[in-house]
Write an enzyme that holds these catalytic residues in place. Structure first.
Site, PDB file in Angstrom:
ATOM      1  N   SER A  91       8.966   3.121  -6.809  1.00 43.75           N
ATOM      2  CA  SER A  91       8.021   2.158  -6.221  1.00 43.75           C
ATOM      3  C   SER A  91       8.697   1.189  -5.252  1.00 43.75           C
ATOM      4  CB  SER A  91       7.386   1.353  -7.362  1.00 43.75           C
ATOM      5  OG  SER A  91       6.759   0.207  -6.866  1.00 43.75           O
ATOM      6  N   GLU A 131       8.073  -1.750  -5.118  1.00 43.74           N
ATOM      7  CA  GLU A 131       8.280  -3.013  -5.849  1.00 43.74           C
ATOM      8  C   GLU A 131       9.761  -3.214  -6.178  1.00 43.74           C
ATOM      9  OE1 GLU A 131       6.117  -5.557  -7.065  1.00 43.74           O
ATOM     10  OE2 GLU A 131       4.684  -4.671  -5.673  1.00 43.74           O
ATOM     11  N   TYR A 174       8.241  -4.526 -14.489  1.00 47.43           N
ATOM     12  CA  TYR A 174       7.798  -3.238 -13.938  1.00 47.43           C
ATOM     13  C   TYR A 174       8.845  -2.701 -12.963  1.00 47.43           C
ATOM     14  CZ  TYR A 174       5.280  -0.040 -10.797  1.00 47.43           C
ATOM     15  OH  TYR A 174       4.907   1.031 -10.020  1.00 47.43           O
TER      16      TYR A 174
HETATM   17  P1  NDP Z   1      -2.422   4.419 -12.635  1.00 48.07           P
HETATM   18  O1  NDP Z   1      -2.211   3.122 -13.316  1.00 48.07           O
HETATM   19  O2  NDP Z   1      -3.725   4.706 -11.979  1.00 48.07           O
HETATM   20  O3  NDP Z   1      -2.149   5.614 -13.682  1.00 48.07           O
HETATM   21  C1  NDP Z   1      -1.131   5.500 -14.622  1.00 48.07           C
HETATM   22  C2  NDP Z   1      -1.171   6.719 -15.512  1.00 48.07           C
HETATM   23  O4  NDP Z   1      -0.132   6.605 -16.505  1.00 48.07           O
HETATM   24  C3  NDP Z   1      -2.476   6.894 -16.300  1.00 48.07           C
HETATM   25  O5  NDP Z   1      -2.783   8.255 -16.371  1.00 48.07           O
HETATM   26  C4  NDP Z   1      -2.094   6.376 -17.683  1.00 48.07           C
HETATM   27  O6  NDP Z   1      -2.863   6.926 -18.725  1.00 48.07           O
HETATM   28  C5  NDP Z   1      -0.673   6.881 -17.784  1.00 48.07           C
HETATM   29  N1  NDP Z   1       0.103   6.204 -18.815  1.00 48.07           N
HETATM   30  C6  NDP Z   1       0.297   4.877 -18.984  1.00 48.07           C
HETATM   31  N2  NDP Z   1       1.101   4.649 -20.055  1.00 48.07           N
HETATM   32  C7  NDP Z   1       1.412   5.865 -20.566  1.00 48.07           C
HETATM   33  C8  NDP Z   1       2.179   6.308 -21.666  1.00 48.07           C
HETATM   34  N3  NDP Z   1       2.821   5.442 -22.466  1.00 48.07           N
HETATM   35  N4  NDP Z   1       2.287   7.625 -21.904  1.00 48.07           N
HETATM   36  C9  NDP Z   1       1.650   8.518 -21.106  1.00 48.07           C
HETATM   37  N5  NDP Z   1       0.879   8.173 -20.063  1.00 48.07           N
HETATM   38  C10 NDP Z   1       0.777   6.849 -19.799  1.00 48.07           C
HETATM   39  O7  NDP Z   1      -1.219   4.585 -11.581  1.00 48.07           O
HETATM   40  P2  NDP Z   1      -1.224   5.286 -10.130  1.00 48.07           P
HETATM   41  O8  NDP Z   1      -1.857   6.610 -10.263  1.00 48.07           O
HETATM   42  O9  NDP Z   1      -1.687   4.314  -9.125  1.00 48.07           O
HETATM   43  O10 NDP Z   1       0.343   5.455  -9.885  1.00 48.07           O
HETATM   44  C11 NDP Z   1       1.043   6.633 -10.310  1.00 48.07           C
HETATM   45  C12 NDP Z   1       2.511   6.309 -10.474  1.00 48.07           C
HETATM   46  O11 NDP Z   1       3.045   5.873  -9.228  1.00 48.07           O
HETATM   47  C13 NDP Z   1       2.821   5.190 -11.458  1.00 48.07           C
HETATM   48  O12 NDP Z   1       4.024   5.503 -12.120  1.00 48.07           O
HETATM   49  C14 NDP Z   1       3.019   3.964 -10.584  1.00 48.07           C
HETATM   50  O13 NDP Z   1       3.853   3.025 -11.199  1.00 48.07           O
HETATM   51  C15 NDP Z   1       3.658   4.603  -9.368  1.00 48.07           C
HETATM   52  N6  NDP Z   1       3.440   3.914  -8.110  1.00 48.07           N
HETATM   53  C16 NDP Z   1       2.162   3.644  -7.713  1.00 48.07           C
HETATM   54  C17 NDP Z   1       1.925   3.025  -6.515  1.00 48.07           C
HETATM   55  C18 NDP Z   1       0.537   2.745  -6.041  1.00 48.07           C
HETATM   56  O14 NDP Z   1       0.399   1.995  -5.072  1.00 48.07           O
HETATM   57  N7  NDP Z   1      -0.486   3.319  -6.640  1.00 48.07           N
HETATM   58  C19 NDP Z   1       3.055   2.623  -5.644  1.00 48.07           C
HETATM   59  C20 NDP Z   1       4.341   3.051  -6.123  1.00 48.07           C
HETATM   60  C21 NDP Z   1       4.513   3.647  -7.316  1.00 48.07           C
HETATM   61  P3  NDP Z   1      -4.203   6.188 -19.274  1.00 48.07           P
HETATM   62  O15 NDP Z   1      -5.303   6.608 -18.345  1.00 48.07           O
HETATM   63  O16 NDP Z   1      -4.314   6.736 -20.640  1.00 48.07           O
HETATM   64  O17 NDP Z   1      -3.937   4.714 -19.224  1.00 48.07           O
HETATM   65  P1  GDP Z   2       1.334  -4.610  -6.532  1.00 54.20           P
HETATM   66  O1  GDP Z   2       1.893  -4.703  -5.153  1.00 54.20           O
HETATM   67  O2  GDP Z   2       1.716  -3.346  -7.228  1.00 54.20           O
HETATM   68  O3  GDP Z   2       1.623  -5.799  -7.375  1.00 54.20           O
HETATM   69  O4  GDP Z   2      -0.259  -4.456  -6.340  1.00 54.20           O
HETATM   70  P2  GDP Z   2      -1.456  -5.473  -6.623  1.00 54.20           P
HETATM   71  O5  GDP Z   2      -2.655  -4.903  -5.960  1.00 54.20           O
HETATM   72  O6  GDP Z   2      -1.569  -5.763  -8.091  1.00 54.20           O
HETATM   73  O7  GDP Z   2      -1.026  -6.815  -5.895  1.00 54.20           O
HETATM   74  C1  GDP Z   2      -0.776  -6.868  -4.504  1.00 54.20           C
HETATM   75  C2  GDP Z   2      -0.602  -8.311  -4.084  1.00 54.20           C
HETATM   76  O8  GDP Z   2      -1.862  -8.981  -4.183  1.00 54.20           O
HETATM   77  C3  GDP Z   2       0.377  -9.119  -4.963  1.00 54.20           C
HETATM   78  O9  GDP Z   2       1.219  -9.865  -4.128  1.00 54.20           O
HETATM   79  C4  GDP Z   2      -0.525 -10.040  -5.767  1.00 54.20           C
HETATM   80  O10 GDP Z   2       0.076 -11.290  -6.109  1.00 54.20           O
HETATM   81  C5  GDP Z   2      -1.663 -10.260  -4.779  1.00 54.20           C
HETATM   82  N1  GDP Z   2      -2.907 -10.710  -5.435  1.00 54.20           N
HETATM   83  C6  GDP Z   2      -3.644 -11.801  -5.083  1.00 54.20           C
HETATM   84  N2  GDP Z   2      -4.677 -11.948  -5.912  1.00 54.20           N
HETATM   85  C7  GDP Z   2      -4.614 -10.931  -6.811  1.00 54.20           C
HETATM   86  C8  GDP Z   2      -5.438 -10.553  -7.920  1.00 54.20           C
HETATM   87  O11 GDP Z   2      -6.421 -11.200  -8.255  1.00 54.20           O
HETATM   88  N3  GDP Z   2      -5.082  -9.427  -8.591  1.00 54.20           N
HETATM   89  C9  GDP Z   2      -3.991  -8.677  -8.235  1.00 54.20           C
HETATM   90  N4  GDP Z   2      -3.714  -7.562  -8.932  1.00 54.20           N
HETATM   91  N5  GDP Z   2      -3.181  -9.026  -7.207  1.00 54.20           N
HETATM   92  C10 GDP Z   2      -3.489 -10.138  -6.506  1.00 54.20           C
END
Ligand code: NDP
Ligand code: GDP
Length: 344
Positions: free
Chosen positions: A129, A131, A153
């Site tokens: 990520s 992040e 995270y």
């Molecule tokens: P989501 O939060 O939408 O999905 C997370 C998934 O992980 C869900 O299927 C969830 O299952 C599963 N999960 C959580 N905890 C566990 C566990 N203990 N064991 C097994 N499965 C688990 O994430 P995204 O699809 O948005 O992201 C996919 C990956 O990419 C993540 O690892 C995220 O950190 C990473 N990432 C995402 C970015 C983004 O902008 N979306 C950017 C960079 C990295 P359940 O439905 O049961 O909760």
């Molecule tokens: P992140 O980049 O994975 O933390 O994705 P988020 O969508 O959770 O947050 C993106 C940015 O939006 C971060 O800098 C947050 O601090 C900002 N932000 C502002 N208001 C909110 C809020 O109400 N919820 C979330 N999730 N983020 C917020």
């Protein structure tokens, strides 16, 4: 027929990647957790279409249950494993730091160990990520930029990133890190800022909600479309050599920019509907993220297709429709109105 195993198949990226892999002719296996309420809503149309023929298969597992991961790798013998599962919410990671860390760290190393012990050629994708960079300066971030994690995270993702690289270098495992900048879609989790905004906007437009409360509106992110990013994941595992790649659009926008474009699309002024609260600020903020995906563009031929404004409009359209259906159910007494109940 190639076989892929996805952890996190129920999440946003799991849905888009499953669609892509099925289109490419894969047999897809995904891990799901036992939850008290069924949470396969994103996948449901794919399940009814592809589960009967064994094209899509779901298995109970958890990243903390290494034996279940090992068993699946041995039974399925996948060609590719995509480790998408994570407690993926930065703000929640401050509240559940140990769980967030355990899943990211134990999960990645358990899968890598299972692959190593299987003695099979299994390719591994780790969801790294942006992040991890920390976002202190406004510089363009690429594969060489230093990590400075600002949350549990991000710190746990740095471990997973490093161990993926270590297994590649030590055991010649085809393990890659995709360092993905934020990517969104109508299927983004509802507590991430983009979806929180478009969900609220849909409800505001339908008279179901009067305002939305957010945190830091000045933070900026390099936001792309999830459908484009899962293509990059597949390209990485199908490149001739394992490596690490950044996927990003190369544009950054503030939360305010997102609000302005979203509300103006429905001829509304966001300032009349948005308030801020300390509740949504983080103990440590990543202020600014901007990615440089030159390496992925050159080596993989990857590029994002959906522009920022298109992405915002796509999400608003989807959530406006959702709110209209919600209003119908509320008006007919099937649903009680709920809003402002998001916890992050
Ligand atoms: P989501 O939060 O939408 O999905 C997370 C998934 O992980 C869900 O299927 C969830 O299952 C599963 N999960 C959580 N905890 C566990 C566990 N203990 N064991 C097994 N499965 C688990 O994430 P995204 O699809 O948005 O992201 C996919 C990956 O990419 C993540 O690892 C995220 O950190 C990473 N990432 C995402 C970015 C983004 O902008 N979306 C950017 C960079 C990295 P359940 O439905 O049961 O909760
Ligand atoms: P992140 O980049 O994975 O933390 O994705 P988020 O969508 O959770 O947050 C993106 C940015 O939006 C971060 O800098 C947050 O601090 C900002 N932000 C502002 N208001 C909110 C809020 O109400 N919820 C979330 N999730 N983020 C917020």
């Amino acid at each position: 027929m190639k076989k892929a195993l996805l952890t996190g198949i129920t999440g946003q990226d799991g849905y888009y990647l499953t669609r892509l892999l099925i289109d490419k002719g894969y047999e897809v296996h995904g891990t799901i957790r036992r939850t008290s309420s069924i949470n396969t809503f994103r996948l449901d149309p794919l399940i009814s279409k592809y589960q009967p023929d064994g094209i899509l298969n779901l298995h109970y597992s958890d990243l903390l249950d290494s034996s279940s991961l090992e068993l699946l790798i041995n039974q399925i013998e996948p060609d590719e494993v995509y480790n998408l599962a994570a407690q993926s919410h930065v703000s929640v990671s401050f509240k559940n730091p140990i769980y967030t860390t355990q899943t990211a760290t134990l999960g990645s190393i358990s899968i890598l160990e299972a692959i190593r012990n299987s003695n099979k050629d299994v390719k591994f994708y780790q969801a790294s990520s942006s992040e991890m960079y920390g976002g202190d300066s406004k510089e363009l971030l690429n594969e060489q930029s230093l990590f400075n994690p600002k949350s549990p995270y991000a710190a746990s993702k740095v471990f997973a990133h490093n161990i993926t690289k270590i297994y590649r270098e030590s055991y010649d495992i085809f393990s890659v890190n995709g360092i993905l900048f934020n990517h969104e879609s109508p299927y983004r989790g509802e507590t991430f800022v983009t979806r929180k905004i478009t969900r609220a906007l849909g409800r505001i437009a339908c008279g179901l909600q009067s305002k939305v409360t957010l945190g830091n509106l000045d933070a900026s992110r390099d936001w792309g479309f999830a459908g484009d990013y899962v293509k990059g994941m597949w390209m990485m595992l199908n490149h001739e050599k394992a490596d690490d790649w950044v996927l990003a659009t190369g544009e950054t926008h503030t939360v305010k920019d997102f609000l302005k474009i979203a509300f103006e699309y429905l001829s509304l002024n966001y300032e009349e509907f948005v308030e801020t609260s300390d509740k949504y600020y983080r103990p440590n903020e990543v202020e600014h993220l901007l990615g440089d995906s030159t390496k992925a563009r050159k080596q993989l031929g990857w590029k994002p297709e959906v522009e920022f404004e298109q992405l915002v409009h796509m999400m608003v359209d989807f959530d406006l429709n959702l709110a209209k259906r919600e209003k119908l159910l509320i008006d007919e007494g099937y649903l009680k109105p709920t809003w402002e109940n998001f916890i992050s």
